[in-house]
Scaffold this motif. Sequence first.
Motif, PDB file in Angstrom:
ATOM      1  N   LEU A 200       0.813  -1.216   0.000  1.00  0.00           N
ATOM      2  CA  LEU A 200       0.000   0.000   0.000  1.00  0.00           C
ATOM      3  C   LEU A 200       0.845   1.263   0.000  1.00  0.00           C
ATOM      4  O   LEU A 200       0.459   2.270  -0.599  1.00  0.00           O
ATOM      5  CB  LEU A 200      -0.945   0.010   1.198  1.00  0.00           C
ATOM      6  N   ALA A 201       1.985   1.229   0.656  1.00  0.00           N
ATOM      7  CA  ALA A 201       2.834   2.425   0.688  1.00  0.00           C
ATOM      8  C   ALA A 201       3.284   2.805  -0.719  1.00  0.00           C
ATOM      9  O   ALA A 201       3.318   3.986  -1.075  1.00  0.00           O
ATOM     10  CB  ALA A 201       4.046   2.184   1.583  1.00  0.00           C
ATOM     11  N   SER A 202       3.590   1.821  -1.537  1.00  0.00           N
ATOM     12  CA  SER A 202       4.038   2.115  -2.906  1.00  0.00           C
ATOM     13  C   SER A 202       2.892   2.577  -3.793  1.00  0.00           C
ATOM     14  O   SER A 202       3.123   3.170  -4.852  1.00  0.00           O
ATOM     15  CB  SER A 202       4.691   0.871  -3.526  1.00  0.00           C
ATOM     16  N   GLU A 203       1.657   2.322  -3.363  1.00  0.00           N
ATOM     17  CA  GLU A 203       0.483   2.755  -4.125  1.00  0.00           C
ATOM     18  C   GLU A 203       0.052   4.168  -3.737  1.00  0.00           C
ATOM     19  O   GLU A 203      -0.873   4.714  -4.334  1.00  0.00           O
ATOM     20  CB  GLU A 203      -0.684   1.793  -3.881  1.00  0.00           C
ATOM     21  N   LEU A 204       0.713   4.752  -2.728  1.00  0.00           N
ATOM     22  CA  LEU A 204       0.271   6.037  -2.193  1.00  0.00           C
ATOM     23  C   LEU A 204       1.419   7.047  -2.154  1.00  0.00           C
ATOM     24  O   LEU A 204       1.682   7.681  -1.134  1.00  0.00           O
ATOM     25  CB  LEU A 204      -0.313   5.839  -0.792  1.00  0.00           C
ATOM     26  N   VAL A 205       2.079   7.188  -3.270  1.00  0.00           N
ATOM     27  CA  VAL A 205       3.214   8.108  -3.348  1.00  0.00           C
ATOM     28  C   VAL A 205       2.791   9.401  -4.045  1.00  0.00           C
ATOM     29  O   VAL A 205       1.764   9.462  -4.723  1.00  0.00           O
ATOM     30  CB  VAL A 205       4.400   7.464  -4.096  1.00  0.00           C
ATOM     31  N   GLY A 206       3.598  10.446  -3.867  1.00  0.00           N
ATOM     32  CA  GLY A 206       3.303  11.742  -4.469  1.00  0.00           C
ATOM     33  C   GLY A 206       2.533  12.633  -3.517  1.00  0.00           C
ATOM     34  O   GLY A 206       2.325  12.307  -2.347  1.00  0.00           O
ATOM     35  N   LEU A 207       2.114  13.779  -4.020  1.00  0.00           N
ATOM     36  CA  LEU A 207       1.310  14.690  -3.214  1.00  0.00           C
ATOM     37  C   LEU A 207      -0.015  14.037  -2.842  1.00  0.00           C
ATOM     38  O   LEU A 207      -0.477  13.108  -3.537  1.00  0.00           O
ATOM     39  CB  LEU A 207       1.065  15.987  -3.976  1.00  0.00           C
ATOM     40  N   PRO A 208      -0.660  14.484  -1.750  1.00  0.00           N
ATOM     41  CA  PRO A 208      -1.899  13.826  -1.319  1.00  0.00           C
ATOM     42  C   PRO A 208      -2.942  13.672  -2.423  1.00  0.00           C
ATOM     43  O   PRO A 208      -3.546  12.597  -2.554  1.00  0.00           O
ATOM     44  CB  PRO A 208      -2.393  14.726  -0.192  1.00  0.00           C
ATOM     45  N   GLY A 209      -3.161  14.722  -3.208  1.00  0.00           N
ATOM     46  CA  GLY A 209      -4.158  14.626  -4.266  1.00  0.00           C
ATOM     47  C   GLY A 209      -3.791  13.612  -5.322  1.00  0.00           C
ATOM     48  O   GLY A 209      -4.632  12.836  -5.786  1.00  0.00           O
ATOM     49  N   GLU A 210      -2.525  13.594  -5.723  1.00  0.00           N
ATOM     50  CA  GLU A 210      -2.060  12.629  -6.720  1.00  0.00           C
ATOM     51  C   GLU A 210      -2.200  11.205  -6.191  1.00  0.00           C
ATOM     52  O   GLU A 210      -2.670  10.306  -6.900  1.00  0.00           O
ATOM     53  CB  GLU A 210      -0.598  12.905  -7.064  1.00  0.00           C
ATOM     54  N   ALA A 211      -1.782  11.006  -4.950  1.00  0.00           N
ATOM     55  CA  ALA A 211      -1.839   9.678  -4.356  1.00  0.00           C
ATOM     56  C   ALA A 211      -3.283   9.192  -4.237  1.00  0.00           C
ATOM     57  O   ALA A 211      -3.586   8.035  -4.550  1.00  0.00           O
ATOM     58  CB  ALA A 211      -1.171   9.690  -2.983  1.00  0.00           C
ATOM     59  N   ALA A 212      -4.185  10.062  -3.784  1.00  0.00           N
ATOM     60  CA  ALA A 212      -5.581   9.677  -3.596  1.00  0.00           C
ATOM     61  C   ALA A 212      -6.242   9.309  -4.920  1.00  0.00           C
ATOM     62  O   ALA A 212      -6.932   8.285  -5.023  1.00  0.00           O
ATOM     63  CB  ALA A 212      -6.343  10.815  -2.920  1.00  0.00           C
ATOM     64  N   ARG A 213      -6.022  10.112  -5.943  1.00  0.00           N
ATOM     65  CA  ARG A 213      -6.645   9.829  -7.243  1.00  0.00           C
ATOM     66  C   ARG A 213      -6.127   8.536  -7.849  1.00  0.00           C
ATOM     67  O   ARG A 213      -6.898   7.721  -8.365  1.00  0.00           O
ATOM     68  CB  ARG A 213      -6.410  11.003  -8.195  1.00  0.00           C
ATOM     69  N   ALA A 214      -4.820   8.328  -7.781  1.00  0.00           N
ATOM     70  CA  ALA A 214      -4.243   7.113  -8.352  1.00  0.00           C
ATOM     71  C   ALA A 214      -4.703   5.875  -7.593  1.00  0.00           C
ATOM     72  O   ALA A 214      -4.982   4.822  -8.188  1.00  0.00           O
ATOM     73  CB  ALA A 214      -2.717   7.210  -8.333  1.00  0.00           C
ATOM     74  N   PHE A 215      -4.798   5.988  -6.267  1.00  0.00           N
ATOM     75  CA  PHE A 215      -5.172   4.847  -5.436  1.00  0.00           C
ATOM     76  C   PHE A 215      -6.592   4.378  -5.740  1.00  0.00           C
ATOM     77  O   PHE A 215      -6.842   3.175  -5.884  1.00  0.00           O
ATOM     78  CB  PHE A 215      -5.050   5.248  -3.968  1.00  0.00           C
ATOM     79  N   THR A 216      -7.531   5.300  -5.829  1.00  0.00           N
ATOM     80  CA  THR A 216      -8.920   4.911  -6.085  1.00  0.00           C
ATOM     81  C   THR A 216      -9.121   4.436  -7.527  1.00  0.00           C
ATOM     82  O   THR A 216      -9.853   3.482  -7.769  1.00  0.00           O
ATOM     83  CB  THR A 216      -9.886   6.063  -5.780  1.00  0.00           C
ATOM     84  N   ALA A 217      -8.468   5.096  -8.470  1.00  0.00           N
ATOM     85  CA  ALA A 217      -8.609   4.689  -9.874  1.00  0.00           C
ATOM     86  C   ALA A 217      -8.079   3.276 -10.087  1.00  0.00           C
ATOM     87  O   ALA A 217      -8.713   2.445 -10.756  1.00  0.00           O
ATOM     88  CB  ALA A 217      -7.875   5.676 -10.778  1.00  0.00           C
ATOM     89  N   SER A 218      -6.921   2.976  -9.511  1.00  0.00           N
ATOM     90  CA  SER A 218      -6.353   1.640  -9.691  1.00  0.00           C
ATOM     91  C   SER A 218      -7.143   0.594  -8.914  1.00  0.00           C
ATOM     92  O   SER A 218      -7.223  -0.567  -9.333  1.00  0.00           O
ATOM     93  CB  SER A 218      -4.877   1.618  -9.289  1.00  0.00           C
ATOM     94  N   ALA A 219      -7.772   0.990  -7.785  1.00  0.00           N
ATOM     95  CA  ALA A 219      -8.603   0.048  -7.039  1.00  0.00           C
ATOM     96  C   ALA A 219      -9.790  -0.410  -7.878  1.00  0.00           C
ATOM     97  O   ALA A 219     -10.097  -1.612  -7.950  1.00  0.00           O
ATOM     98  CB  ALA A 219      -9.092   0.689  -5.745  1.00  0.00           C
ATOM     99  N   VAL A 220     -10.466   0.539  -8.505  1.00  0.00           N
ATOM    100  CA  VAL A 220     -11.612   0.198  -9.348  1.00  0.00           C
ATOM    101  C   VAL A 220     -11.172  -0.652 -10.535  1.00  0.00           C
ATOM    102  O   VAL A 220     -11.838  -1.640 -10.891  1.00  0.00           O
ATOM    103  CB  VAL A 220     -12.325   1.486  -9.820  1.00  0.00           C
ATOM    104  N   HIS A 221     -10.063  -0.304 -11.144  1.00  0.00           N
ATOM    105  CA  HIS A 221      -9.554  -1.080 -12.288  1.00  0.00           C
ATOM    106  C   HIS A 221      -9.232  -2.512 -11.871  1.00  0.00           C
ATOM    107  O   HIS A 221      -9.605  -3.467 -12.563  1.00  0.00           O
ATOM    108  CB  HIS A 221      -8.308  -0.403 -12.854  1.00  0.00           C
ATOM    109  N   ARG A 222      -8.560  -2.672 -10.737  1.00  0.00           N
ATOM    110  CA  ARG A 222      -8.191  -4.015 -10.281  1.00  0.00           C
ATOM    111  C   ARG A 222      -9.423  -4.842  -9.921  1.00  0.00           C
ATOM    112  O   ARG A 222      -9.493  -6.034 -10.233  1.00  0.00           O
ATOM    113  CB  ARG A 222      -7.256  -3.922  -9.074  1.00  0.00           C
ATOM    114  N   ALA A 223     -10.382  -4.211  -9.243  1.00  0.00           N
ATOM    115  CA  ALA A 223     -11.593  -4.937  -8.856  1.00  0.00           C
ATOM    116  C   ALA A 223     -12.358  -5.422 -10.079  1.00  0.00           C
ATOM    117  O   ALA A 223     -12.799  -6.585 -10.139  1.00  0.00           O
ATOM    118  CB  ALA A 223     -12.488  -4.051  -7.996  1.00  0.00           C
ATOM    119  N   ALA A 224     -12.526  -4.553 -11.063  1.00  0.00           N
ATOM    120  CA  ALA A 224     -13.251  -4.935 -12.276  1.00  0.00           C
ATOM    121  C   ALA A 224     -12.517  -6.027 -13.032  1.00  0.00           C
ATOM    122  O   ALA A 224     -13.131  -6.982 -13.527  1.00  0.00           O
ATOM    123  CB  ALA A 224     -13.445  -3.708 -13.164  1.00  0.00           C
TER     124      ALA A 224
END
Length: 249
Positions: A200-224
Amino acid sequence: MRTYATAQQTGTDPVQCDATAVHTAPSGARAYVLLDGIGRSQGIREWTRTAARQVARAASRRGDAEAGLRHVYNRCAAERAVHGSGPKAAAVVVVTAPGKPTTIAWCGDSRAYSIRHGVAHQLTADHNLRRVYPPCTVFPEGGNRNRITSCLGSTATDQDVMNVYGHPAIEATTCHADTHRLVLASDGAYEPHTDAGRDLASELVGLPGEAARAFTASAVHRAAATTRALDPNRAYADNATVLVADIRP
């Protein structure tokens, strides 16, 4: 510069019923809140948004996550005792206050993590049947993690929940008030990553906004992608919400 950000993805559900809220009291205490509404309707969506703001205000003004969550939990329980059942949500709350340890409280399976020196530490313990019936030789999957055992909007007391599931309705803990990255996540945000064995730490890098957007987008992609691999005619992804905050004492 703003030190926190949130991001949401609706996934394949028809309505986004997760909500976040942040509130800072005159004392300097700041509450970070994430609620994962149970069900998918406009009514639940609106209730969850309102409840998140109520919890954030109550927790920041009291300077304590557990005190704030219990205040709203008890108020909801009293209302439900009179008027009957209503919307519910898994809830996680974190409060930072000048010169004090960070407090964390939760009911349900939304999680809080602290990331320090590139390592993610889970601060909460899920309130679900997987915790009550952990994986074992006979049942490798354990209990159903989608069946939560406590939530905001329930009328159950600590003792009620303890008698049935072995944990109170609300749990709380603290962590050191040092510099770290705080992450609050709904199960739709963290489960796709943990199921895939991702750090999870490697999935949450960068500024807070960048990290949050990437984390949720990749979560939805992986789940689907995971559900599609099991059934080509079905691709499912839950609501995914995360709040990322860089905490400095």
